[in-house]
Design an enzyme around this catalytic site. Structure first.
Site, PDB file in Angstrom:
ATOM      1  N   ARG A 232       0.852  -1.183   0.000  1.00 60.24           N
ATOM      2  CA  ARG A 232       0.000   0.000   0.000  1.00 60.24           C
ATOM      3  C   ARG A 232       0.891   1.236   0.000  1.00 60.24           C
ATOM      4  O   ARG A 232       1.946   1.267   0.638  1.00 60.24           O
ATOM      5  CB  ARG A 232      -0.931   0.021   1.224  1.00 60.24           C
ATOM      6  N   GLU A 261      -3.611   7.075  -4.829  1.00 62.38           N
ATOM      7  CA  GLU A 261      -3.701   6.666  -6.236  1.00 62.38           C
ATOM      8  C   GLU A 261      -5.135   6.724  -6.742  1.00 62.38           C
ATOM      9  O   GLU A 261      -6.072   6.496  -5.966  1.00 62.38           O
ATOM     10  CB  GLU A 261      -3.127   5.255  -6.412  1.00 62.38           C
ATOM     11  N   HIS A 279      -0.670  -0.091 -10.271  1.00 62.63           N
ATOM     12  CA  HIS A 279      -1.311  -1.063  -9.376  1.00 62.63           C
ATOM     13  C   HIS A 279      -1.715  -2.330 -10.144  1.00 62.63           C
ATOM     14  O   HIS A 279      -2.884  -2.699 -10.217  1.00 62.63           O
ATOM     15  CB  HIS A 279      -2.527  -0.448  -8.689  1.00 62.63           C
TER      16      HIS A 279
END
Length: 314
Positions: A232, A261, A279
């Site tokens: 994270r 994000e 991601h």
């Protein structure tokens, strides 16, 4: 469903539930999530959905379960859900290998300059082969520190051993001897960092781990170390990481996750020694299908009156 899901998963939901789908590329803000859940018994959400205490307190009384399409659940206020009697589940196990693959991609890409190398070729700036530039960092035989030795951390370690890397790890608890496979345990993060030519972040985002990688902890790494993050974004202090990349304290970084994000700190885009991915940790068709089915399995178990396999609100 708060987001568009893989077709195979949506077909299963349509066959067994009165499912309310979200169109391609659509998403919901807080008000939208609350409105979308009207008259629903359950919600299937993703890490892109922020279910804060305020959102959960305003959910319709009909909502009894929130199944998240992710292993991480820092986007959901689980305590607030529990207070309202709403069950929360996640999808562990099924994305371990895909995420560990991305961690190794980041290690190799950051170390060997995949970002600037690809750009040189694509932008026609590769004029000739040269003995001294551009140069990256060797991976094989180096020391890898793993912050968070859960399923994904252990999978990263297995892959790193194929590169003859020496494994160090920091975890809340030490692994059983047979699971360590020779890895060196450090009960204190600061004690591990001086032994890390590479640092892979694989822990959950918790109050204890947020900003764990900051100016002080980065200073303990060897000069020229490389940090990669598939966990994270809020585990890293962006200001500290960017300063270390600019100063040369760190040779490079590989990042698949970011604070806030997709609205990442724009300074990352200006750095030539950062390998950036959007991601992609679980982004394979096989993994996303498996995640979806795991989430639906939890819904099925709940509505049959059983205890869901992956319940978070014990």
């Amino acid at each position: 469903m708060s987001q568009k899901l893989p077709a195979e998963v949506e077909a299963r939901l349509a066959a067994h539930y009165q499912a309310i789908f979200t169109p391609e590329d659509a998403s919901h803000d807080a008000a939208g999530l609350i409105a979308h859940a009207a008259n629903c018994d359950g919600m299937l959400v993703t890490p892109a959905d922020r279910l804060t205490q305020g959102v959960i307190e305003q959910l319709p009384e009909t909502v009894r379960i929130i199944a998240t399409f992710s292993v991480g659940y820092d986007h959901i206020d689980v305590a607030a859900a529990k207070r309202r009697g709403i069950t929360v589940t996640n999808t562990p196990d099924v994305l371990t290998d895909a995420t560990a693959d991305i961690a190794m991609l980041l290690i190799l890409g950051a170390a060997r300059g995949a970002f600037w190398g690809e750009r040189m070729v694509r932008e026609q700036r590769w004029s000739r082969w040269a003995p001294t530039k551009p140069l990256g960092t060797h991976v094989t035989g180096k020391r890898l520190g793993i912050l968070g030795m859960g399923r994904i951390g252990q999978a990263v370690a297995r892959r790193a051993r194929a590169f003859d890397m020496e494994i160090h790890y920091h975890n809340r608890t030490r692994l059983a001897y047979e699971l360590e496979n020779g890895a060196h345990f450090h009960s204190v993060l600061d004690h591990m960092l001086p032994h890390c030519d590479f640092l892979s972040i694989n822990c959950a985002s918790t109050p204890e781990t947020r900003n764990a990688i900051n100016a002080q902890t980065i200073s303990l790494l060897p000069d020229g170390a490389i940090i990669v993050n598939t966990a994270r974004g809020d585990i890293i202090d962006d200001d500290a990481l960017i300063a270390a990349l600019k100063s040369g304290k760190l040779a490079a970084a590989g990042l698949d996750v970011f604070r806030g994000e997709p609205n990442i700190d724009p300074r990352y885009r200006e750095l030539g020694n950062v390998f950036l991915l959007p991601h992609l940790g679980s982004a394979t068709l096989e993994t996303r299908n498996a995640m979806g089915h795991r989430a639906v399995d939890n819904l099925d178990q709940f509505f049959r009156g059983e205890r869901p396999r992956d319940i978070l609100t014990n």
